[in-house]
Design an enzyme around this catalytic site. Structure first.
Site, PDB file in Angstrom:
ATOM      1  N   THR A 165     120.730  96.108 104.209  1.00 25.99           N
ATOM      2  CA  THR A 165     121.873  95.627 104.967  1.00 25.99           C
ATOM      3  C   THR A 165     121.359  94.522 105.859  1.00 25.99           C
ATOM      4  O   THR A 165     120.167  94.445 106.111  1.00 25.99           O
ATOM      5  CB  THR A 165     122.440  96.791 105.810  1.00 25.99           C
ATOM      6  OG1 THR A 165     123.164  97.676 104.968  1.00 25.99           O
ATOM      7  CG2 THR A 165     123.347  96.342 106.921  1.00 25.99           C
ATOM      8  N   ARG A 193     132.167 103.690  96.339  1.00 22.35           N
ATOM      9  CA  ARG A 193     131.476 104.294  97.494  1.00 22.35           C
ATOM     10  C   ARG A 193     131.431 103.283  98.649  1.00 22.35           C
ATOM     11  O   ARG A 193     131.131 102.121  98.465  1.00 22.35           O
ATOM     12  CB  ARG A 193     130.059 104.688  97.085  1.00 22.35           C
ATOM     13  CG  ARG A 193     129.194 105.275  98.212  1.00 22.35           C
ATOM     14  CD  ARG A 193     128.299 104.211  98.824  1.00 22.35           C
ATOM     15  NE  ARG A 193     127.355 104.781  99.797  1.00 22.35           N
ATOM     16  CZ  ARG A 193     126.652 104.039 100.643  1.00 22.35           C
ATOM     17  NH1 ARG A 193     126.774 102.731 100.641  1.00 22.35           N
ATOM     18  NH2 ARG A 193     125.821 104.602 101.484  1.00 22.35           N
ATOM     19  N   GLY A 195     129.783 102.748 102.532  1.00 17.41           N
ATOM     20  CA  GLY A 195     128.797 103.251 103.487  1.00 17.41           C
ATOM     21  C   GLY A 195     129.246 103.043 104.922  1.00 17.41           C
ATOM     22  O   GLY A 195     130.440 102.914 105.218  1.00 17.41           O
ATOM     23  N   ASP A 196     128.277 102.999 105.814  1.00 24.48           N
ATOM     24  CA  ASP A 196     128.587 102.870 107.245  1.00 24.48           C
ATOM     25  C   ASP A 196     128.858 101.439 107.670  1.00 24.48           C
ATOM     26  O   ASP A 196     129.520 101.213 108.692  1.00 24.48           O
ATOM     27  CB  ASP A 196     127.419 103.418 108.082  1.00 24.48           C
ATOM     28  CG  ASP A 196     126.120 102.655 107.815  1.00 24.48           C
ATOM     29  OD1 ASP A 196     125.871 102.322 106.635  1.00 24.48           O
ATOM     30  OD2 ASP A 196     125.373 102.387 108.762  1.00 24.48           O
ATOM     31  N   GLY A 217     120.579 101.683 106.862  1.00 24.47           N
ATOM     32  CA  GLY A 217     119.969 102.922 106.365  1.00 24.47           C
ATOM     33  C   GLY A 217     120.930 103.622 105.424  1.00 24.47           C
ATOM     34  O   GLY A 217     121.935 103.036 105.000  1.00 24.47           O
TER      35      GLY A 217
HETATM   36  N1  ASP Z   1     123.866 101.240 105.359  1.00 22.49           N
HETATM   37  C1  ASP Z   1     124.050 100.663 104.063  1.00 22.49           C
HETATM   38  C2  ASP Z   1     124.949 101.547 103.243  1.00 22.49           C
HETATM   39  O1  ASP Z   1     124.818 102.752 103.323  1.00 22.49           O
HETATM   40  C3  ASP Z   1     122.801 100.429 103.320  1.00 22.49           C
HETATM   41  C4  ASP Z   1     121.610 100.026 104.151  1.00 22.49           C
HETATM   42  O2  ASP Z   1     121.732  99.689 105.294  1.00 22.49           O
HETATM   43  O3  ASP Z   1     120.487 100.040 103.647  1.00 22.49           O
HETATM   44  O4  ASP Z   1     125.733 101.039 102.477  1.00 22.49           O
END
Ligand code: ASP
Length: 296
Positions: A165, A193, A195-196, A217
């Protein structure tokens, strides 16, 4: 003399980056981050707003092709990329977010359009792509994306190639905070999907007088901890320092067996950048001019 000294921090994702030692990739990223952080700090010193600085930061990180966001994004389970992004300004708590867009070159610009030009906070899928076209944002085909694991030294590492990210947090000379986050998500993620990164309060949060946060993450852990908001709430309600607040949230994610990292600014422009992986692409200049650039 400005009322507030600007502060800025950026990240390009956290992961098992120790695997890249000796390949040149760490140095390449450090050089990029070093140039970018100086450019962004100079923008803020000249009077740019925090929200313009974090937008510009994320556009450049998306275009770099070095990180799993924008150009460097990896395809999901159905063979195409799906991009998520969000942005928040701390003055009035305005925010914009997009999810599951496939053809927008700079997802953060679309999140900014949502924040600035619509009454919405979040829009996903084809309708978000239509909005990008209506607002004249650059659109790209599938060939545009070159998963960053293919750039430079080819290292196959399951942990590292699974996610990434980019993000930025800033405070400008007027004391306004902003945060922005953009991602290609995780490799081979199930289509649909989310994510955050596009979730206000999970991957991104900013509040004037308190601070700004961008996370990276395994997103599911950051969503369950309301990670970005929790950092802000710990500072605002418990009076914790930014280091203590971000450190505690990172520890909670670690205790849940999640991993990643957080960049955060505190009320006086202090910087905290904890992570529990072997590295996080990161750079910052705090309100006292202290400069940090690092990967491992
Ligand atoms: N947080 C991101 C997600 O879960 C991926 C990442 O930050 O590595 O989509």
């Amino acid at each position: 003399m400005s009322a507030f000294q600007p502060a800025i921090a950026i990240h390009g994702g956290a992961g098992n980056l120790a695997r890249y030692a000796g390949t040149g990739r760490i140095e390449e990223a450090e050089t990029f981050l070093s140039t970018l952080i100086d450019h962004l700090h100079a923008m803020l010193v000249k009077g740019a707003s925090a929200v313009d600085a974090v937008t510009d930061a994320v556009v450049q990180l998306e275009d770099a092709g070095l990180f799993h966001a924008g150009k460097g994004s990896s395809p999901g389970s159905k063979g195409y990329v799906e991009l998520d992004a969000s942005i928040m300004e701390g003055r009035f708590g305005e925010a914009g977010a997009i999810a599951m867009v496939r053809n927008v070159k700079n997802p953060i610009q679309l999140a900014r359009v949502i924040m600035d030009r619509t009454p919405l906070v979040m829009l996903a899928g084809p309708e978000a792509e239509e909005l990008a076209a209506e607002h004249g944002l650059p659109l790209v085909g599938p060939d545009y994306f070159v998963p960053c694991t293919q750039v430079g030294a080819a290292i196959s590492d399951e942990q590292d190639s699974r996610r990434g990210t980019v993000g930025a947090v800033a405070r400008d000379a007027r004391g306004t905070f902003a945060a922005a986050t953009s991602t290609g998500g995780v490799l081979n993620k199930i289509a649909g999907r989310i994510g955050d990164a596009p979730i206000i309060g999970a991957g991104t949060f900013a509040r004037n007088g308190v601070g700004a946060v961008s996370c990276t993450g395994v997103g599911e852990y950051f969503i369950r901890q309301a990670a970005a908001y929790q950092v802000i709430a710990r500072m605002e309600l418990l009076g914790e320092s930014v280091g203590a607040a971000a450190g505690t949230v990172m520890q909670r994610i670690n205790d849940d067996h999640g991993n990643g990292g957080i960049i955060a600014l505190g009320p006086r422009g202090e910087v905290a950048m904890p992570f529990n992986t072997t590295g996080m692409y990161r750079a910052a200049i705090d309100a006292w001019g202290k400069r940090t650039v690092g990967v491992l």
